[in-house]
Motif scaffolding. Sequence first.
Motif, PDB file in Angstrom:
ATOM      1  N   LEU A 131     -36.827 -43.373 -27.339  1.00 56.49           N
ATOM      2  CA  LEU A 131     -37.965 -43.255 -28.246  1.00 56.49           C
ATOM      3  C   LEU A 131     -39.272 -43.313 -27.463  1.00 56.49           C
ATOM      4  O   LEU A 131     -40.237 -43.964 -27.865  1.00 56.49           O
ATOM      5  N   ALA A 132     -39.301 -42.580 -26.350  1.00 61.31           N
ATOM      6  CA  ALA A 132     -40.463 -42.606 -25.452  1.00 61.31           C
ATOM      7  C   ALA A 132     -41.035 -41.219 -25.204  1.00 61.31           C
ATOM      8  O   ALA A 132     -41.625 -40.966 -24.149  1.00 61.31           O
ATOM      9  N   THR A 133     -40.884 -40.307 -26.172  1.00 61.18           N
ATOM     10  CA  THR A 133     -41.434 -38.969 -25.980  1.00 61.18           C
ATOM     11  C   THR A 133     -42.940 -38.997 -25.791  1.00 61.18           C
ATOM     12  O   THR A 133     -43.496 -38.142 -25.093  1.00 61.18           O
ATOM     13  N   ALA A 134     -43.634 -39.960 -26.384  1.00 64.61           N
ATOM     14  CA  ALA A 134     -45.082 -40.061 -26.197  1.00 64.61           C
ATOM     15  C   ALA A 134     -45.442 -40.364 -24.748  1.00 64.61           C
ATOM     16  O   ALA A 134     -46.607 -40.212 -24.354  1.00 64.61           O
ATOM     17  N   SER A 135     -44.457 -40.770 -23.941  1.00 71.63           N
ATOM     18  CA  SER A 135     -44.652 -40.957 -22.504  1.00 71.63           C
ATOM     19  C   SER A 135     -44.104 -39.768 -21.713  1.00 71.63           C
ATOM     20  O   SER A 135     -44.808 -39.182 -20.888  1.00 71.63           O
ATOM     21  N   VAL A 136     -42.849 -39.413 -21.966  1.00 71.50           N
ATOM     22  CA  VAL A 136     -42.189 -38.284 -21.292  1.00 71.50           C
ATOM     23  C   VAL A 136     -41.192 -37.665 -22.260  1.00 71.50           C
ATOM     24  O   VAL A 136     -40.291 -38.366 -22.748  1.00 71.50           O
ATOM     25  N   GLY A 137     -41.328 -36.376 -22.530  1.00 69.72           N
ATOM     26  CA  GLY A 137     -40.375 -35.684 -23.377  1.00 69.72           C
ATOM     27  C   GLY A 137     -39.123 -35.285 -22.618  1.00 69.72           C
ATOM     28  O   GLY A 137     -39.138 -35.136 -21.391  1.00 69.72           O
ATOM     29  N   GLY A 176     -30.929 -51.295 -25.588  1.00 67.88           N
ATOM     30  CA  GLY A 176     -30.805 -49.939 -25.079  1.00 67.88           C
ATOM     31  C   GLY A 176     -31.820 -48.960 -25.624  1.00 67.88           C
ATOM     32  O   GLY A 176     -31.644 -47.745 -25.500  1.00 67.88           O
ATOM     33  N   VAL A 177     -32.893 -49.459 -26.213  1.00 67.54           N
ATOM     34  CA  VAL A 177     -33.959 -48.602 -26.728  1.00 67.54           C
ATOM     35  C   VAL A 177     -35.016 -48.426 -25.646  1.00 67.54           C
ATOM     36  O   VAL A 177     -35.461 -49.404 -25.032  1.00 67.54           O
ATOM     37  N   VAL A 178     -35.409 -47.183 -25.397  1.00 63.34           N
ATOM     38  CA  VAL A 178     -36.480 -46.900 -24.445  1.00 63.34           C
ATOM     39  C   VAL A 178     -37.771 -46.731 -25.231  1.00 63.34           C
ATOM     40  O   VAL A 178     -37.929 -45.786 -26.009  1.00 63.34           O
ATOM     41  N   ALA A 179     -38.696 -47.668 -25.047  1.00 63.23           N
ATOM     42  CA  ALA A 179     -39.988 -47.646 -25.727  1.00 63.23           C
ATOM     43  C   ALA A 179     -41.065 -47.864 -24.668  1.00 63.23           C
ATOM     44  O   ALA A 179     -40.795 -47.850 -23.468  1.00 63.23           O
ATOM     45  N   ARG A 228     -48.973 -53.869 -27.641  1.00 62.59           N
ATOM     46  CA  ARG A 228     -48.030 -53.582 -28.714  1.00 62.59           C
ATOM     47  C   ARG A 228     -46.874 -52.752 -28.160  1.00 62.59           C
ATOM     48  O   ARG A 228     -46.914 -52.296 -27.005  1.00 62.59           O
ATOM     49  N   THR A 229     -45.858 -52.554 -28.967  1.00 61.50           N
ATOM     50  CA  THR A 229     -44.710 -51.734 -28.564  1.00 61.50           C
ATOM     51  C   THR A 229     -44.770 -50.401 -29.287  1.00 61.50           C
ATOM     52  O   THR A 229     -44.806 -50.348 -30.518  1.00 61.50           O
ATOM     53  N   ARG A 230     -44.785 -49.319 -28.514  1.00 63.14           N
ATOM     54  CA  ARG A 230     -44.923 -47.975 -29.080  1.00 63.14           C
ATOM     55  C   ARG A 230     -43.576 -47.265 -29.116  1.00 63.14           C
ATOM     56  O   ARG A 230     -42.845 -47.240 -28.124  1.00 63.14           O
ATOM     57  N   LEU A 231     -43.261 -46.673 -30.267  1.00 64.75           N
ATOM     58  CA  LEU A 231     -42.062 -45.873 -30.463  1.00 64.75           C
ATOM     59  C   LEU A 231     -42.478 -44.461 -30.874  1.00 64.75           C
ATOM     60  O   LEU A 231     -43.406 -44.290 -31.656  1.00 64.75           O
ATOM     61  N   ALA A 232     -41.786 -43.468 -30.360  1.00 65.33           N
ATOM     62  CA  ALA A 232     -42.108 -42.073 -30.656  1.00 65.33           C
ATOM     63  C   ALA A 232     -40.836 -41.329 -31.041  1.00 65.33           C
ATOM     64  O   ALA A 232     -39.854 -41.352 -30.294  1.00 65.33           O
ATOM     65  N   HIS A 278     -39.073 -37.780 -31.881  1.00 64.90           N
ATOM     66  CA  HIS A 278     -39.205 -36.315 -31.795  1.00 64.90           C
ATOM     67  C   HIS A 278     -38.029 -35.658 -32.511  1.00 64.90           C
ATOM     68  O   HIS A 278     -37.177 -36.321 -33.110  1.00 64.90           O
ATOM     69  N   LEU A 279     -37.975 -34.340 -32.417  1.00 63.77           N
ATOM     70  CA  LEU A 279     -36.977 -33.582 -33.185  1.00 63.77           C
ATOM     71  C   LEU A 279     -35.551 -33.841 -32.745  1.00 63.77           C
ATOM     72  O   LEU A 279     -34.607 -33.578 -33.498  1.00 63.77           O
ATOM     73  N   TYR A 280     -35.350 -34.355 -31.526  1.00 62.85           N
ATOM     74  CA  TYR A 280     -33.982 -34.663 -31.084  1.00 62.85           C
ATOM     75  C   TYR A 280     -33.526 -36.063 -31.464  1.00 62.85           C
ATOM     76  O   TYR A 280     -32.393 -36.439 -31.195  1.00 62.85           O
ATOM     77  N   ASN A 281     -34.389 -36.865 -32.055  1.00 65.00           N
ATOM     78  CA  ASN A 281     -33.970 -38.190 -32.542  1.00 65.00           C
ATOM     79  C   ASN A 281     -33.331 -38.078 -33.914  1.00 65.00           C
ATOM     80  O   ASN A 281     -33.490 -37.076 -34.606  1.00 65.00           O
ATOM     81  N   ASP A 282     -32.573 -39.107 -34.301  1.00 66.22           N
ATOM     82  CA  ASP A 282     -31.909 -39.095 -35.604  1.00 66.22           C
ATOM     83  C   ASP A 282     -31.803 -40.517 -36.148  1.00 66.22           C
ATOM     84  O   ASP A 282     -32.344 -41.468 -35.561  1.00 66.22           O
ATOM     85  N   ALA A 283     -31.091 -40.668 -37.256  1.00 63.93           N
ATOM     86  CA  ALA A 283     -31.010 -41.959 -37.938  1.00 63.93           C
ATOM     87  C   ALA A 283     -30.365 -43.032 -37.073  1.00 63.93           C
ATOM     88  O   ALA A 283     -30.639 -44.233 -37.256  1.00 63.93           O
ATOM     89  N   SER A 284     -29.526 -42.643 -36.124  1.00 59.25           N
ATOM     90  CA  SER A 284     -28.906 -43.656 -35.263  1.00 59.25           C
ATOM     91  C   SER A 284     -29.950 -44.383 -34.430  1.00 59.25           C
ATOM     92  O   SER A 284     -29.775 -45.567 -34.102  1.00 59.25           O
ATOM     93  N   ASP A 285     -31.031 -43.709 -34.079  1.00 59.24           N
ATOM     94  CA  ASP A 285     -32.100 -44.352 -33.318  1.00 59.24           C
ATOM     95  C   ASP A 285     -32.837 -45.364 -34.187  1.00 59.24           C
ATOM     96  O   ASP A 285     -33.214 -46.442 -33.725  1.00 59.24           O
TER      97      ASP A 285
END
Length: 343
Positions: free
Chosen positions: A17-23, A312-315, A321-325, A327-334
């Motif tokens: 969940l770190a697309t706002a850093s690196v996609g 195991g979450v990449v944020a 604060r803790t930032r989560l991003a 994107h279109l490849y994420n889903d409900a499991s995240d």
Amino acid sequence: MVREAFGERFDVPHGYLATASVGVPPQGAVRAVQAALDDWATGGARPPAYDEPVETARAAFAALTGYDAADVAIGGSASALLALVADAVPDGARVVTAVDEFTSATFPFAAHGDRGVRVLEVPLDELGAAAAGAEVVVVSVVQSLGGAQVDLAPLRAAAAGGTLVVLDVTQAAGWRPLDLGWVDAVVAGGYKWLLCPRGAAWLGTSARLRERMRPLAANWYAGGDERWSAIYGLPLRLSPDARRYDASPAWWCHVGAAVTLPWLASLDLAAVREHCVGLADATLAGLGLPPQGSAIISLDRPDALERLTDAGVVAAARGGRTRLAFHLYNDASDVDRVLSALR
């Protein structure tokens, strides 16, 4: 883990969940870049062959933002391209921006303080009113710090009144529909939501801005269609359109961009936004927080990053604060993984 999303495949692990850093790029882009590297490694690289991917990505960025391809320049980073815009700001200009704006947007303008250029920070919800009385407004459409989104309507009114409007869409292009052809300058780095290799960026420009801008990094590649036949000697020969501001491209980056940008431009971005925002808002709801309507959210909880990392979450940590991003490849499991870690 390989995920399929909107017709492409991604090697995205659970909890990324770190697309706002690196996609994370689609597999097709990875294959294209690897093939280009193989050509280079075996003596098969031919410089003119990279003109096509540069132009393909340029046209797709134009489509994503509402410009004509002839109005778009290429560069290596958003800040380097914005330096050209900042140089065009008149002496003594008043530039307004949002509090806590990303420095790649503001520093190019603040660097002109020696000639009286003043950069003033105001709360995001007051930016429209402040823009009406300023020579320039510069702001990210989606804020990097926590995903807040700027109200574009008052900025469009300010532009009609003569204010130079400069927007950074690095955290917006790729998940949010954009129609910004009315804006004087729209810049984006490609390695986040646009899923490109780092080293490719684009700048859409208005005709009135180009009347003020100087090609400070004038180079052989900015010669347009004649670049390969006139690369020695004077006089200065530059493209008549926005290509006159081009930096010489990082080839492999544009090879990747020529895959991802046309694909993104072909999607129903309203559906992409619904998907990304839906996941982000579902996460907030599961934590008892109100929806934000953005693909980027920020959690004010001291233990969040440590607990998410253990799960195991990449944020990312931003502004305490803790930032989560999402994107279109994420889903409900995240979403489930985040909620399991923080509940």
